[in-house]
Design an enzyme around this catalytic site. Structure first.
Site, PDB file in Angstrom:
ATOM      1  N   LYS A 192       0.878  -1.181   0.000  1.00 30.71           N
ATOM      2  CA  LYS A 192       0.000   0.000   0.000  1.00 30.71           C
ATOM      3  C   LYS A 192       0.909   1.223   0.000  1.00 30.71           C
ATOM      4  CE  LYS A 192      -2.152   3.002   1.811  1.00 30.71           C
ATOM      5  NZ  LYS A 192      -1.915   4.402   1.362  1.00 30.71           N
ATOM      6  N   GLU A 267       9.241   1.350  11.164  1.00 28.26           N
ATOM      7  CA  GLU A 267      10.257   2.394  11.017  1.00 28.26           C
ATOM      8  C   GLU A 267       9.519   3.719  11.078  1.00 28.26           C
ATOM      9  OE1 GLU A 267      12.670   1.755   7.578  1.00 28.26           O
ATOM     10  OE2 GLU A 267      13.415  -0.140   8.355  1.00 28.26           O
ATOM     11  N   CYS A 301      13.620  10.496   7.436  1.00 28.00           N
ATOM     12  CA  CYS A 301      13.498  10.045   8.827  1.00 28.00           C
ATOM     13  C   CYS A 301      14.809  10.188   9.577  1.00 28.00           C
ATOM     14  CB  CYS A 301      13.024   8.602   8.865  1.00 28.00           C
ATOM     15  SG  CYS A 301      14.108   7.488   7.972  1.00 28.00           S
ATOM     16  N   GLU A 400       8.577  16.167  15.323  1.00 27.82           N
ATOM     17  CA  GLU A 400       9.173  15.944  14.004  1.00 27.82           C
ATOM     18  C   GLU A 400       8.496  16.870  13.000  1.00 27.82           C
ATOM     19  OE1 GLU A 400       8.221  12.347  11.813  1.00 27.82           O
ATOM     20  OE2 GLU A 400      10.344  12.067  11.367  1.00 27.82           O
TER      21      GLU A 400
HETATM   22  P1  NAD Z   1       1.981   8.274   7.514  1.00 33.92           P
HETATM   23  O1  NAD Z   1       2.119   7.480   8.764  1.00 33.92           O
HETATM   24  O2  NAD Z   1       0.982   9.353   7.479  1.00 33.92           O
HETATM   25  O3  NAD Z   1       1.630   7.318   6.287  1.00 33.92           O
HETATM   26  C1  NAD Z   1       2.448   6.233   5.927  1.00 33.92           C
HETATM   27  C2  NAD Z   1       1.602   5.199   5.234  1.00 33.92           C
HETATM   28  O4  NAD Z   1       0.670   4.663   6.165  1.00 33.92           O
HETATM   29  C3  NAD Z   1       0.780   5.724   4.067  1.00 33.92           C
HETATM   30  O5  NAD Z   1       0.802   4.770   3.024  1.00 33.92           O
HETATM   31  C4  NAD Z   1      -0.606   5.847   4.653  1.00 33.92           C
HETATM   32  O6  NAD Z   1      -1.636   5.751   3.699  1.00 33.92           O
HETATM   33  C5  NAD Z   1      -0.625   4.667   5.593  1.00 33.92           C
HETATM   34  N1  NAD Z   1      -1.606   4.738   6.688  1.00 33.92           N
HETATM   35  C6  NAD Z   1      -2.111   5.846   7.287  1.00 33.92           C
HETATM   36  N2  NAD Z   1      -3.003   5.498   8.240  1.00 33.92           N
HETATM   37  C7  NAD Z   1      -3.055   4.140   8.255  1.00 33.92           C
HETATM   38  C8  NAD Z   1      -3.778   3.184   9.027  1.00 33.92           C
HETATM   39  N3  NAD Z   1      -4.635   3.548   9.981  1.00 33.92           N
HETATM   40  N4  NAD Z   1      -3.578   1.866   8.778  1.00 33.92           N
HETATM   41  C9  NAD Z   1      -2.705   1.471   7.825  1.00 33.92           C
HETATM   42  N5  NAD Z   1      -2.008   2.334   7.050  1.00 33.92           N
HETATM   43  C10 NAD Z   1      -2.170   3.659   7.266  1.00 33.92           C
HETATM   44  O7  NAD Z   1       3.451   8.800   7.200  1.00 33.92           O
HETATM   45  P2  NAD Z   1       3.881   9.810   6.023  1.00 33.92           P
HETATM   46  O8  NAD Z   1       3.430  11.175   6.401  1.00 33.92           O
HETATM   47  O9  NAD Z   1       3.481   9.222   4.716  1.00 33.92           O
HETATM   48  O10 NAD Z   1       5.473   9.705   6.115  1.00 33.92           O
HETATM   49  C11 NAD Z   1       6.253  10.511   6.938  1.00 33.92           C
HETATM   50  C12 NAD Z   1       6.677   9.746   8.186  1.00 33.92           C
HETATM   51  O11 NAD Z   1       7.403   8.579   7.840  1.00 33.92           O
HETATM   52  C13 NAD Z   1       7.614  10.556   9.065  1.00 33.92           C
HETATM   53  O12 NAD Z   1       7.209  10.441  10.404  1.00 33.92           O
HETATM   54  C14 NAD Z   1       8.962   9.874   8.874  1.00 33.92           C
HETATM   55  O13 NAD Z   1       9.865  10.013   9.929  1.00 33.92           O
HETATM   56  C15 NAD Z   1       8.554   8.457   8.675  1.00 33.92           C
HETATM   57  N6  NAD Z   1       9.624   7.699   8.030  1.00 33.92           N
HETATM   58  C16 NAD Z   1      10.373   6.837   8.814  1.00 33.92           C
HETATM   59  C17 NAD Z   1      11.437   6.127   8.263  1.00 33.92           C
HETATM   60  C18 NAD Z   1      12.297   5.225   9.118  1.00 33.92           C
HETATM   61  O14 NAD Z   1      13.043   4.447   8.567  1.00 33.92           O
HETATM   62  N7  NAD Z   1      12.212   5.299  10.432  1.00 33.92           N
HETATM   63  C19 NAD Z   1      11.724   6.280   6.896  1.00 33.92           C
HETATM   64  C20 NAD Z   1      10.951   7.162   6.135  1.00 33.92           C
HETATM   65  C21 NAD Z   1       9.894   7.862   6.711  1.00 33.92           C
END
Ligand code: NAD
Length: 506
Positions: A192, A267, A301, A400
């Site tokens: 997804k 992550e 991240c 963040e």
């Molecule tokens: P997000 O959590 O809003 O969304 C990530 C994914 O989760 C999307 O595909 C979204 O549609 C899905 N999602 C949202 N709600 C959900 C639910 N209830 N159930 C299942 N899936 C759901 O994150 P974002 O805004 O897309 O990305 C930014 C974040 O990602 C930042 O916090 C960043 O630090 C983190 N990130 C972490 C790493 C790492 O390795 N630690 C790497 C890259 C990004």
């Protein structure tokens, strides 16, 4: 407009035309499909907020179809010899390399990241496949453990169909990083992608077909997190969830997956400190500090968003830092000269801007930037910001921001540096700059983080563990760590036939 930007724009248009002309659907059982529902959303480019085409909103039925395809394909893929999976995944990497320019251009337009970084990210995607392709034949290997009258040995088997849920910051690279090890060890996948950046996932799915990945092994469902994402995490056929995204989403996913006892790998977010001591190599530290927060639009991240600066250095370091930040080239993501592109979405742009006000409200100084760049047009253009005179209690030091925003906090002693670094809910990475090797070792041990770099920016070594502590994640990726997540370990214990068996009821 430079000749290179002109040429990149023309090439990007060619690759984007198909997405503009045709509805982007899902990829299920080896073929593109539209949704069972009728709803779609407009996929906007952050460059000017115009449409790159419409994308279907995945439904429960769509996720069910994808999960069933993944479950049906699992036994044959699991039993495919590792050497064959290795061959297919190498072909996969070759095809990514061949389409790297297309992937980079599409990704830059979809999520606003500068082309100089997206080119490297596309090739890193190929590298992820090569790395795990080479390990596919040994993924099942276990360990032998001897006892006086028994031999124990372990064997690993892939856990089953898995869900992979990814964010929008470097969508292509992150998807390959999660999916390559899953496929290498014999799992099937329902992916997804993030709703802000759905395009490169479809290119990947096409590549999977061309590489010879059997139908049903790789499935993609587009749409929103609260419906399609949620359905993936709740589906009984999906045995594990590999998730990259925000901390709050991770906690939701854990709750959603609880009734079906999902194994999870998270992550999540970070508020990573870069700690610069007086004795640091000034030029190298400055380069790394700037790179690790302003590259990839700060939407990274592992970005070092808190600069802990030893007081003796501030007088020299801060003016040099301010000059660099002022000089960052914000521009069209397809311009090779661009260092910072537009922020991924208007809602994210608003979020980043809100922290500039929060900084002022709490008494920090906005030393550089922090405003919209109107002259670049109707995109999400933001002048990279530097906050000084900050404390670690302010929101700009605790939350963040996930944008090109750096918060500078001074410190005096090593003990204070450790306390500031660890005074955070997050614990993904830490960066330490000192010429004193003893101090480097002490700091590396004391900081609470899953990954520490001493005198370096984020340097990735694929066999090394990647992941965070505290609110930054659960589990590790990389090398064999990824196989540990995607596989079950079975212990087999064989007796020599000599030991005494307890006797009852004789
Ligand atoms: P997000 O959590 O809003 O969304 C990530 C994914 O989760 C999307 O595909 C979204 O549609 C899905 N999602 C949202 N709600 C959900 C639910 N209830 N159930 C299942 N899936 C759901 O994150 P974002 O805004 O897309 O990305 C930014 C974040 O990602 C930042 O916090 C960043 O630090 C983190 N990130 C972490 C790493 C790492 O390795 N630690 C790497 C890259 C990004």
């Amino acid at each position: 407009m430079s000749a290179q930007l002109k040429s990149n724009l023309a090439k990007a248009e060619k690759y984007l035309a198909r997405f503009r002309d045709t509805l982007t659907g899902h990829w299920i059982n080896g073929a593109p499909v539209t949704s069972t529902g009728r709803e779609t959303f407009e996929n906007l480019t952050p460059v000017d907020n115009t449409s790159l085409g419409r994308v279907v909103i995945g439904t429960l039925e769509d996720v069910n179809a994808a999960a069933m395809a993944a479950a049906a394909a699992f036994p044959a893929w699991r039993d495919t010899p590792g050497s064959e999976r290795r061959r297919i995944l190498h072909r996969f990497a070759d095809l990514i390399t061949a389409r790297a320019e297309e992937i980079a251009l599409v990704e830059s337009m979809d999520c606003g990241q500068a082309i100089r970084f997206m080119k490297a990210a596309a090739l890193r995607g190929a590298e992820n496949f090569r790395f795990y392709a080479d390990r596919a034949p040994e993924a099942r290997d276990g360990r032998a453990q001897h006892q006086p009258e028994h031999l124990n040995y372990t064997q690993r088997t892939p856990i089953g169909p898995v869900g992979v849920i990814t964010p929008w910051n470097t969508p292509f690279m992150l998807a390959t990083w999660k999916i390559a090890p899953a496929l290498a060890c014999g799992c099937t996948v329902v992916h997804k992608p993030a709703e802000f950046s759905p395009l490169s996932a479809m290119v990947l799915a096409e590549v999977s077909k061309e590489a010879g990945v059997p139908d049903g092994v790789w499935n993609v469902v587009n749409g929103y997190g609260d419906v399609a994402g949620r359905a993936v995490t709740e589906h009984p056929d999906i045995k594990a969830i590999a998730f990259v995204g925000e901390t709050v989403t991770g906690s939701r996913i854990m709750a959603q997956g609880a009734p079906t006892l999902k194994r999870v790998h998270f992550e999540l977010g970070g508020k990573n400190p870069v700690i610069v001591f007086d004795d640091a190599d000034f030029d190298r530290a400055l380069d790394a500090v700037v790179f690790m927060i302003y590259s990839l639009n700060g939407q990274r991240c592992t970005s070092s968003s808190r600069l802990l600066l030893q007081r003796g250095l501030t007088e020299k370091f801060l003016p040099a830092l301010e000059a660099r930040v002022r000089n960052l080239k914000v521009g069209h993501p397809l311009d090779p000269a661009t260092e910072v592109g537009p922020l991924v979405h208007k809602s994210h742009f608003d979020k980043v801007c809100s922290y500039v006000q929060a900084a002022r409200d709490e008494g920090a100084t906005v030393a550089v930037g922090g405003e919209a760049i109107k002259e670049l047009g109707p995109g999400n253009w933001f002048r990279p910001v530097l906050f000084t005179q900050a404390t670690n209690r302010m929101r700009i030091a605790r939350e963040e921001i996930f944008g090109p925003a750096l918060t500078v906090i001074p410190f005096d002693t090593e003990v204070e540096a450790v306390a500031l670094a660890n005074d955070s809910n997050y614990g993904l990475t830490a960066y330490i700059w000192t010429r004193d090797s003893g101090r480097g070792l002490r700091m590396a041990e004391a900081v609470e983080a899953g990954m520490v770099w001493v005198n370096s920016e984020n340097n990735r070594n694929l066999p090394s563990p990647f992941g965070g502590v505290k609110n930054s994640g659960i589990g590790r990726d990389g090398g064999d760590y990824s196989f540990e997540f995607y596989m079950e370990t079975k212990n087999v214990c064989i007796a020599h036939g000599t030991h005494a068996i307890p006797v009852l009821g004789r």
